[in-house]
Design a protein around this motif. Structure first.
Motif, PDB file in Angstrom:
ATOM      1  N   ILE A 290      39.966  18.180 -16.311  1.00 19.40           N
ATOM      2  CA  ILE A 290      38.861  17.321 -16.762  1.00 19.40           C
ATOM      3  C   ILE A 290      38.689  17.478 -18.276  1.00 19.40           C
ATOM      4  N   GLU A 291      37.858  16.629 -18.848  1.00 19.96           N
ATOM      5  CA  GLU A 291      37.592  16.726 -20.287  1.00 19.96           C
ATOM      6  C   GLU A 291      36.963  18.100 -20.561  1.00 19.96           C
ATOM      7  N   GLY A 292      37.365  18.722 -21.655  1.00 15.19           N
ATOM      8  CA  GLY A 292      36.764  19.997 -22.048  1.00 15.19           C
ATOM      9  C   GLY A 292      37.290  21.201 -21.282  1.00 15.19           C
TER      10      GLY A 292
ATOM     11  N   GLY B 251      40.030  22.778 -21.939  1.00 14.32           N
ATOM     12  CA  GLY B 251      40.704  23.709 -22.861  1.00 14.32           C
ATOM     13  C   GLY B 251      42.212  23.522 -22.939  1.00 14.32           C
ATOM     14  N   LYS B 252      42.698  22.317 -22.617  1.00 13.08           N
ATOM     15  CA  LYS B 252      44.150  22.050 -22.639  1.00 13.08           C
ATOM     16  C   LYS B 252      44.751  22.290 -24.023  1.00 13.08           C
ATOM     17  N   SER B 253      44.114  21.747 -25.044  1.00 12.78           N
ATOM     18  CA  SER B 253      44.701  21.807 -26.398  1.00 12.78           C
ATOM     19  C   SER B 253      44.914  23.251 -26.850  1.00 12.78           C
TER      20      SER B 253
ATOM     21  N   LEU C 118      42.720   1.860 -25.344  1.00 17.98           N
ATOM     22  CA  LEU C 118      42.214   2.492 -24.124  1.00 17.98           C
ATOM     23  C   LEU C 118      40.920   3.267 -24.346  1.00 17.98           C
ATOM     24  N   LEU C 119      40.826   3.944 -25.484  1.00 21.13           N
ATOM     25  CA  LEU C 119      39.683   4.845 -25.672  1.00 21.13           C
ATOM     26  C   LEU C 119      38.534   4.219 -26.465  1.00 21.13           C
ATOM     27  N   ASP C 120      38.744   3.014 -26.971  1.00 23.43           N
ATOM     28  CA  ASP C 120      37.712   2.354 -27.778  1.00 23.43           C
ATOM     29  C   ASP C 120      36.487   2.010 -26.914  1.00 23.43           C
TER      30      ASP C 120
ATOM     31  N   SER D 139      52.109   2.823 -22.157  1.00 21.83           N
ATOM     32  CA  SER D 139      52.214   3.924 -23.117  1.00 21.83           C
ATOM     33  C   SER D 139      53.228   4.954 -22.605  1.00 21.83           C
ATOM     34  N   ARG D 140      53.176   5.228 -21.290  1.00 19.18           N
ATOM     35  CA  ARG D 140      54.085   6.214 -20.668  1.00 19.18           C
ATOM     36  C   ARG D 140      55.547   5.774 -20.767  1.00 19.18           C
ATOM     37  N   ALA D 141      55.813   4.515 -20.484  1.00 22.84           N
ATOM     38  CA  ALA D 141      57.199   4.023 -20.511  1.00 22.84           C
ATOM     39  C   ALA D 141      57.804   4.230 -21.899  1.00 22.84           C
TER      40      ALA D 141
ATOM     41  N   ASP E 190      50.497  16.895 -23.069  1.00 26.90           N
ATOM     42  CA  ASP E 190      49.074  16.927 -22.762  1.00 26.90           C
ATOM     43  C   ASP E 190      48.801  15.667 -21.935  1.00 26.90           C
ATOM     44  N   ARG E 191      48.825  15.795 -20.645  1.00 23.54           N
ATOM     45  CA  ARG E 191      48.687  14.765 -19.619  1.00 23.54           C
ATOM     46  C   ARG E 191      49.987  13.981 -19.388  1.00 23.54           C
ATOM     47  N   PHE E 192      50.128  13.547 -18.117  1.00 24.94           N
ATOM     48  CA  PHE E 192      51.264  12.700 -17.720  1.00 24.94           C
ATOM     49  C   PHE E 192      50.830  11.910 -16.491  1.00 24.94           C
ATOM     50  N   TYR E 193      51.763  11.549 -15.596  1.00 30.10           N
ATOM     51  CA  TYR E 193      51.397  10.566 -14.561  1.00 30.10           C
ATOM     52  C   TYR E 193      50.357  11.032 -13.541  1.00 30.10           C
ATOM     53  N   ASP E 194      50.173  12.355 -13.387  1.00 31.16           N
ATOM     54  CA  ASP E 194      49.124  12.801 -12.457  1.00 31.16           C
ATOM     55  C   ASP E 194      47.765  12.275 -12.917  1.00 31.16           C
ATOM     56  N   ALA E 195      47.616  12.081 -14.236  1.00 29.14           N
ATOM     57  CA  ALA E 195      46.337  11.561 -14.753  1.00 29.14           C
ATOM     58  C   ALA E 195      46.096  10.137 -14.254  1.00 29.14           C
ATOM     59  N   SER E 196      47.156   9.332 -14.143  1.00 30.14           N
ATOM     60  CA  SER E 196      46.962   7.968 -13.619  1.00 30.14           C
ATOM     61  C   SER E 196      46.577   8.016 -12.144  1.00 30.14           C
TER      62      SER E 196
ATOM     63  N   VAL F 236      44.983  10.377 -10.627  1.00 31.68           N
ATOM     64  CA  VAL F 236      43.626  10.895 -10.460  1.00 31.68           C
ATOM     65  C   VAL F 236      42.566   9.968 -11.091  1.00 31.68           C
ATOM     66  N   TYR F 237      42.773   9.570 -12.350  1.00 29.18           N
ATOM     67  CA  TYR F 237      41.743   8.754 -13.022  1.00 29.18           C
ATOM     68  C   TYR F 237      41.699   7.323 -12.479  1.00 29.18           C
ATOM     69  N   GLN F 238      42.871   6.655 -12.474  1.00 33.31           N
ATOM     70  CA  GLN F 238      42.857   5.243 -12.053  1.00 33.31           C
ATOM     71  C   GLN F 238      42.852   5.124 -10.520  1.00 33.31           C
ATOM     72  N   GLY F 239      43.456   6.105  -9.842  1.00 33.98           N
ATOM     73  CA  GLY F 239      43.517   6.034  -8.382  1.00 33.98           C
ATOM     74  C   GLY F 239      42.289   6.645  -7.732  1.00 33.98           C
TER      75      GLY F 239
ATOM     76  N   ARG G 130      35.638   6.173 -24.587  1.00 32.61           N
ATOM     77  CA  ARG G 130      35.244   5.346 -23.445  1.00 32.61           C
ATOM     78  C   ARG G 130      35.281   6.134 -22.125  1.00 32.61           C
ATOM     79  N   ILE G 131      36.274   6.994 -21.958  1.00 32.20           N
ATOM     80  CA  ILE G 131      36.402   7.735 -20.693  1.00 32.20           C
ATOM     81  C   ILE G 131      35.439   8.932 -20.667  1.00 32.20           C
ATOM     82  N   GLU G 132      35.285   9.579 -21.817  1.00 25.72           N
ATOM     83  CA  GLU G 132      34.373  10.730 -21.871  1.00 25.72           C
ATOM     84  C   GLU G 132      32.937  10.310 -21.583  1.00 25.72           C
TER      85      GLU G 132
HETATM   86  P1  TMP Z   1      42.769  13.153 -23.526  1.00 27.95           P
HETATM   87  O1  TMP Z   1      41.286  13.076 -23.814  1.00 27.95           O
HETATM   88  O2  TMP Z   1      43.127  14.309 -22.662  1.00 27.95           O
HETATM   89  O3  TMP Z   1      43.613  13.002 -24.744  1.00 27.95           O
HETATM   90  O4  TMP Z   1      43.124  11.881 -22.598  1.00 27.95           O
HETATM   91  C1  TMP Z   1      42.647  10.650 -22.884  1.00 27.95           C
HETATM   92  C2  TMP Z   1      41.882  10.085 -21.713  1.00 27.95           C
HETATM   93  O5  TMP Z   1      42.712   9.225 -20.944  1.00 27.95           O
HETATM   94  C3  TMP Z   1      41.320  11.121 -20.769  1.00 27.95           C
HETATM   95  O6  TMP Z   1      39.983  10.755 -20.511  1.00 27.95           O
HETATM   96  C4  TMP Z   1      42.137  10.948 -19.515  1.00 27.95           C
HETATM   97  C5  TMP Z   1      42.553   9.507 -19.565  1.00 27.95           C
HETATM   98  N1  TMP Z   1      43.817   9.176 -18.875  1.00 27.95           N
HETATM   99  C6  TMP Z   1      43.788   8.313 -17.781  1.00 27.95           C
HETATM  100  O7  TMP Z   1      42.720   7.857 -17.368  1.00 27.95           O
HETATM  101  N2  TMP Z   1      44.977   7.962 -17.187  1.00 27.95           N
HETATM  102  C7  TMP Z   1      46.191   8.412 -17.641  1.00 27.95           C
HETATM  103  O8  TMP Z   1      47.234   8.074 -17.074  1.00 27.95           O
HETATM  104  C8  TMP Z   1      46.195   9.319 -18.778  1.00 27.95           C
HETATM  105  C9  TMP Z   1      47.506   9.836 -19.305  1.00 27.95           C
HETATM  106  C10 TMP Z   1      44.995   9.664 -19.359  1.00 27.95           C
END
Ligand code: TMP
Length: 208
Positions: free
Chosen positions: A10-12, A14-16, A52-54, A72-74, A94-100, A102-105, A157-159
């Motif tokens: 999740i956000e915060g 400590g990945k970085s 995406l983040l705007d 972006s991934r391709a 820092d993130r890959f397809y599992d994020a899609s 979890v977040y979009q699915g 936007r996602i945060e």
């Molecule tokens: P980040 O904040 O870890 O750099 O990631 C940017 C945001 O994008 C974060 O909120 C997670 C989201 N995200 C998705 O929703 N789907 C995706 O496939 C990826 C890679 C990131």
């Protein structure tokens, strides 16, 4: 040998911090390391990341969002990850397809039967060798990003999504990890930074 490692959470969470610590530990072992991220990681991908983040794009539909992450991934896999792996580098993303998944699915509730084939396509069938889910309580994670943004820029936007959304993300990653325990390692990110790092290093060295 090449190795493809991804970090999620999740956000915060400590990945970085952990990615930088892992990078310096691997460099000390004389290894060649590439650090990258999604969305982004390429010139084209970084432009997609901005869209995406705007915060102004609050009307973006989940499906549009999914396609943009996959686009972006391709570009990222084709232009950056595959060539680096060919050169026997250790690639840490820092993130890959599992994020899609979890977040979009799981959170935006698009059918996983739509997401899985797009994930496979956009990554040219490449799979991470090892994935770390940095797991932290949602309140704690969000308070970390709150601190980060208090004095600087606004949340993206996602945060800005609700606590409920972030709970779904946390649970989603834990569900994925249960399904693929040999690839996905859940790390308790409430521990101190060095303990987390040692834990991560243990799994990476075991895979090499
Ligand atoms: P980040 O904040 O870890 O750099 O990631 C940017 C945001 O994008 C974060 O909120 C997670 C989201 N995200 C998705 O929703 N789907 C995706 O496939 C990826 C890679 C990131």
């Amino acid at each position: 040998m090449s190795l493809f490692i991804t970090f999620e959470g999740i956000e915060g969470a400590g990945k970085s911090t952990q990615i930088l610590l892992l990078k310096s530990a691997l460099l000390k072992q004389g290894l060649n390391v590439l650090i990258t991220r999604e969305p982004g990681g390429t010139f084209i991908g970084d432009q997609i990341r901005t869209i995406l983040l705007d915060q102004k794009n609050k009307d973006m539909t989940p499906l549009t969002e999914l396609f943009l992450y996959e686009a972006s991934r391709a570009q990222h896999v084709h232009e950056k990850i595959l060539p680096a792996l060919k050169q026997k580098k250790i690639v840490i993303s820092d993130r890959f397809y599992d994020a899609s998944t979890v977040y979009q699915g799981m959170a935006r509730e698009l059918p996983l039967s739509w997401i899985h084939p797009l994930n496979r396509m956009a990554s040219f069938e490449l799979k991470p060798d090892l994935t770390f889910v940095l797991d932290v309580d949602v309140t704690k994670g969000l308070s970390r990003i709150q601190k980060r943004y208090r004095s600087t820029k606004k949340k993206d936007r996602i945060e800005r999504e609700s606590q409920k959304f972030h709970h779904k993300i946390r649970q989603g990653y834990l569900t994925l990890a249960k399904k693929e325990p040999s690839r996905i390692k859940v790390i308790d990110a409430a521990q101190d930074i060095n303990t987390i790092h040692q834990n991560i290093l243990y799994w990476v060295n075991k895979k090499r």
